[in-house]
Design an enzyme around this catalytic site. Structure first.
Site, short mmCIF file in Angstrom:
data_model
loop_
_atom_site.label_atom_id
_atom_site.label_comp_id
_atom_site.label_asym_id
_atom_site.label_seq_id
_atom_site.Cartn_x
_atom_site.Cartn_y
_atom_site.Cartn_z
N LYS A 1 0.81 -1.20 0.00
CA LYS A 1 0.00 0.00 0.00
C LYS A 1 0.86 1.27 0.00
CE LYS A 1 -4.34 -1.49 0.06
NZ LYS A 1 -5.17 -1.67 1.25
N ARG B 1 -4.68 -9.96 3.60
CA ARG B 1 -4.87 -9.95 2.15
C ARG B 1 -3.57 -9.48 1.52
NH1 ARG B 1 -6.60 -6.35 -1.80
NH2 ARG B 1 -8.02 -7.22 -3.38
#
Length: 300
Positions: free
Chosen positions: A227, A261
Site C-alpha cells: 500500500k 490480504r
C-alpha cells in the site's frame, strides 16, 4: 483470543481461531495499483490463482474493478466480463474458497452462482441496495470494509477525530445492518480499510490500535500489501515494498488480525505464522531466562 469464533461462507468454515488465514490477491484489471494488467488474460489469471493456492493461500480474492486512489467506476458489463470467466474456471481448479471483491449485487450474484463463496464489499453494503439480500440468499461469507469517500475521492482530504474509534463505530453499525438484512453474524468479517480514505498517520494508528476492533466479535481482515503508506514510509515503488508489507502484516497480526490480504503468499504466510505464534504463546517465559534474570524477577 476467542477460540470459539467461526467465519462461515456457504459450506466452508474458515479456521480463524486456529491460525492467520492468507488471502491471495488476484486483480483482473488493467489499472490496479500493484498488479494491474498482469492477469487480464484468462489463462494467466487462472495460473496465478492456482499457484497461490499451491503456495499456501487459504482464500483467493478476485477483483475486476480497481479501487486504487483516484480510480473511476467501471460498468457492470465490463466488471462481469473480467471476473466471471475467472471465477467459473477456478471453481474447477482450486479447493480454497473464492472471494469476489465487488460492490455490485449483480456481479456478486453471478459469481456466487458460479461458485464463489465470499463477497468482499469495500462499500460495506452501501454501494448497491440489493447486495445485502444477494449475500443473505446465497449464505455467502461477507467482508465489510470501512472507506471514507469513494476510490475516486477518498485520498483528497481524509479527516477523523479518533480514527480507530470512528472506524469501530462504523463497522459495528454495518454489522448490525447486515444482520438486520438476514446475513448471519457468523458469516461476517470486518476490515478497517487500510489506505481507503486514510493518511499515513491514520494507517499507522489503525495498525497500532487494531486490537480495539476485537470488541466487534468478528474476524478482522487487513490489506496492507504494497500500500501507499508503506511506500511513503520507505520511499519505495510498489514492487519494492515487500519488507514494509511484512512489518505491517506482523504488526496487524500481533494486534489481532485474523486474515491478511496479500500479493506475496509464501513470504507473508511465514511472517503471519511467526506473529501468530508470538500472539498466542502461553506459559511462563521465565524458565528460558538466564539465572540472573530469574533471580531478579523473583525479587520483584
Amino acid at each position: 483470543m476467542d477460540k470459539s469464533m467461526r467465519w462461515k461462507a456457504q459450506v466452508h468454515t474458515l479456521p480463524v481461531q486456529e491460525r492467520v488465514l492468507i488471502m491471495g490477491v488476484l486483480n483482473v484489471t488493467p489499472d490496479s495499483f500493484s498488479d494491474g494488467g498482469c492477469y487480464q488474460n484468462l489463462d494467466a489469471a487462472v495460473a496465478h490463482a492456482v499457484a497461490m493456492e499451491a503456495e499456501g493461500a487459504d482464500l483467493l480474492d478476485i477483483g475486476g474493478e480497481s479501487s486504487r486512489p483516484g480510480a473511476r467506476p467501471v460498468s457492470l458489463e465490463e466488471e462481469l466480463a473480467r471476473v466471471l470467466p475467472v471465477v467459473t474456471a477456478l471453481t474447477r481448479r482450486v479447493r480454497v474458497p473464492i472471494s469476489v471483491d465487488t460492490t455490485k449485487a449483480e456481479v456478486a450474484k453471478r459469481c456466487l452462482d458460479a461458485g464463489a463463496a465470499i463477497i468482499n464489499d469495500i462499500s460495506a453494503l452501501q454501494g448497491d441496495p440489493e447486495m445485502a439480500q444477494t449475500v443473505a440468499r446465497a449464505q455467502a461469507g461477507l467482508i465489510l470494509m470501512h472507506m471514507q469517500g469513494t476510490p475516486e475521492t477518498m485520498q483528497e482530504h481524509p479527516t477523523y477525530g479518533d480514527v480507530v474509534q470512528e472506524i469501530g463505530g462504523f463497522l459495528q453499525g454495518r454489522v448490525e445492518a447486515a444482520e438486520s438484512a438476514g446475513i448471519a453474524r457468523e458469516r461476517i468479517a470486518v476490515d478497517p480499510g487500510l489506505g481507503f480514505g486514510k493518511t499515513l498517520d491514520h494507517n499507522l494508528m489503525i495498525l497500532g490500535g487494531l486490537s480495539a476492533l476485537i470488541a466487534l466479535g468478528r474476524p478482522i481482515v487487513i490489506g496492507p500489501s504494497r500500500k501507499g503508506f508503506v511506500g511513503a514510509l520507505l520511499d519505495r515503488p510498489v514492487l519494492e515494498r515487500e519488507w514494509g508489507t511484512a512489518a505491517a502484516v506482523a504488526a496487524g497480526v500481533l494486534q489481532g488480525a485474523h486474515v491478511v490480504r496479500v500479493h506475496s503468499v509464501v513470504a507473508m504466510k511465514e511472517v503471519a505464522r511467526v506473529a501468530w505464534a508470538v500472539r498466542t504463546a502461553e506459559g511462563d517465559p521465565r524458565p528460558v531466562l538466564a539465572q540472573g534474570e530469574r533471580d531478579r524477577w523473583a525479587r520483584q
